[in-house]
Design a protein around this motif. Structure first.
Motif, short mmCIF file in Angstrom:
data_model
loop_
_atom_site.label_atom_id
_atom_site.label_comp_id
_atom_site.label_asym_id
_atom_site.label_seq_id
_atom_site.Cartn_x
_atom_site.Cartn_y
_atom_site.Cartn_z
N ALA A 272 38.44 35.37 36.11
CA ALA A 272 39.74 35.60 36.77
C ALA A 272 39.57 35.73 38.28
CB ALA A 272 40.39 36.85 36.21
N SER A 273 40.68 35.60 38.99
CA SER A 273 40.65 35.66 40.46
C SER A 273 40.26 37.04 40.96
CB SER A 273 42.01 35.25 41.03
OG SER A 273 43.03 36.11 40.55
N TRP A 274 40.48 38.09 40.14
CA TRP A 274 40.12 39.44 40.59
C TRP A 274 38.60 39.67 40.55
CZ3 TRP A 274 37.34 41.62 36.79
CH2 TRP A 274 37.65 41.33 35.47
N ALA A 275 37.85 38.80 39.86
CA ALA A 275 36.41 39.01 39.72
C ALA A 275 35.68 38.67 41.01
CB ALA A 275 35.87 38.15 38.58
N ALA A 276 34.86 39.62 41.47
CA ALA A 276 34.07 39.37 42.68
C ALA A 276 33.00 38.32 42.43
CB ALA A 276 33.44 40.68 43.15
N TYR A 277 32.51 38.24 41.19
CA TYR A 277 31.46 37.29 40.84
C TYR A 277 31.87 36.52 39.58
CZ TYR A 277 28.75 40.36 43.91
OH TYR A 277 28.31 41.11 44.97
#
Length: 310
Positions: free
Chosen positions: A38-43
């Protein structure tokens, strides 16, 4: 009773106890969360080790499941011998409840900022190896306790036929080599279409009608559009099932097997997962011994150690 195999039951009371004999050669820690796309994931896992966790931003698995619910369940029973990496700290009230009921100190919990945790772990000399539930694109291969290529291969539904156990008949399709529209699907319903690495049942479609098929193909195309799917499996549908089990065991670095137990899985008539009933010592596991032996041997030969469920 199957007398060919003599698999002992695991006698400890934590994940740490399970792994303890295999982690004396280096400094290990356990990353307790799954990767996300997802777009919220930093990695995000968007390069090599695809995980199907939703076909669009609106349907992707949320942070509270990946960053809280899943890792906290693992942390609760981790024990104190292995540091547990968490990217969102559980509330003190929950830790107090665990201490009261599980009697672990939780002093080895490692809270790392979710925006930097894989980079921090990759360059840290505190931990040599990291046990993971799924390989991470953005964690160095040498930092994984099990090589990520091996781990990813073993987690693929397309690997099932290689394990040497009875399984439904299926056909595997690489969607970079075969056009989706050209795949010859079964003429009769029902059957299944599965993505190779679906998280918590995501990417598994039971095809009972033309509308089911249309929905499935729409979802597969969405995954192809966002470039997070390589392989699908078209499988026969198992009819007249008597019971749905999940068998759990541990295979060590030396190939030894310890039984954990069997969960009776509950599903709706439509096939949606409802949860599991755990009566570990009341289930005769000898009926699964040949499958345990075959899967454990295959995983060990590939270079895997850790928990296996099937």
């Amino acid at each position: 009773m199957n007398s060919t195999y003599d698999f002992p039951y695991f006698q400890g009371n934590s994940l740490s106890d399970l792994f303890a004999p295999d982690i004396t050669d280096a400094r290990y820690a356990f990353i307790l969360n799954y990767p996300a796309t997802a777009s919220w994931a930093a990695y995000p896992n968007r390069e090599k080790y695809f995980i199907q966790d939703g076909s669009s931003e609106a349907t992707k698995t949320s942070f509270d499941k990946i960053g809280q619910k899943e890792p906290w369940k693992n942390l609760a029973v981790l024990g104190d011998a292995i540091p547990g990496i968490v990217i969102n700290s559980p509330p003190n009230s929950l830790i107090d409840y665990w201490r009261e009921h599980f009697d672990f100190s939780y002093s080895s919990m490692e809270m790392i900022d979710c925006s930097t945790y894989l980079e921090d772990l990759g360059r840290s000399d505190r931990f040599d190896k990291l046990i993971t539930l799924f390989p991470f694109d953005n964690l160095k291969p040498e930092k994984h306790a099990v090589h990520p290529d091996i781990h990813y291969h073993l987690l693929s539904k397309a690997t099932l036929a290689e394990l040497g156990v009875q399984c439904p008949k299926y056909q595997t399709y690489n969607l970079h080599e075969v056009n989706l529209e050209s795949i010859e699907l079964p003429e009769q319903f029902p059957y299944l279409i599965k993505a190779s690495h679906g998280l918590s049942g995501e990417g598994t479609y039971i095809i009972k009608s033309a509308s089911d098929l249309n929905y499935c193909l729409q979802e597969v195309r969405k995954y192809l559009d966002i470039k997070l799917l390589d392989t699908i499996i078209v499988s026969e549908f198992v009819k007249n099932e008597v019971q749905n089990y999940c068998v759990q065991f541990y295979v060590s670095k030396t190939g030894n097997i310890r039984l954990i137990g069997t969960t009776t899985q509950l599903v709706t008539p439509e096939g949606s997962y409802l949860g599991g009933l755990i009566h570990y010592r009341e289930t005769d596991m000898s009926r699964f011994f040949e499958m345990i032996a075959a899967i454990g041997k295959y995983a060990h030969q590939q270079g895997y150690f850790g928990v296996i469920g099937f």
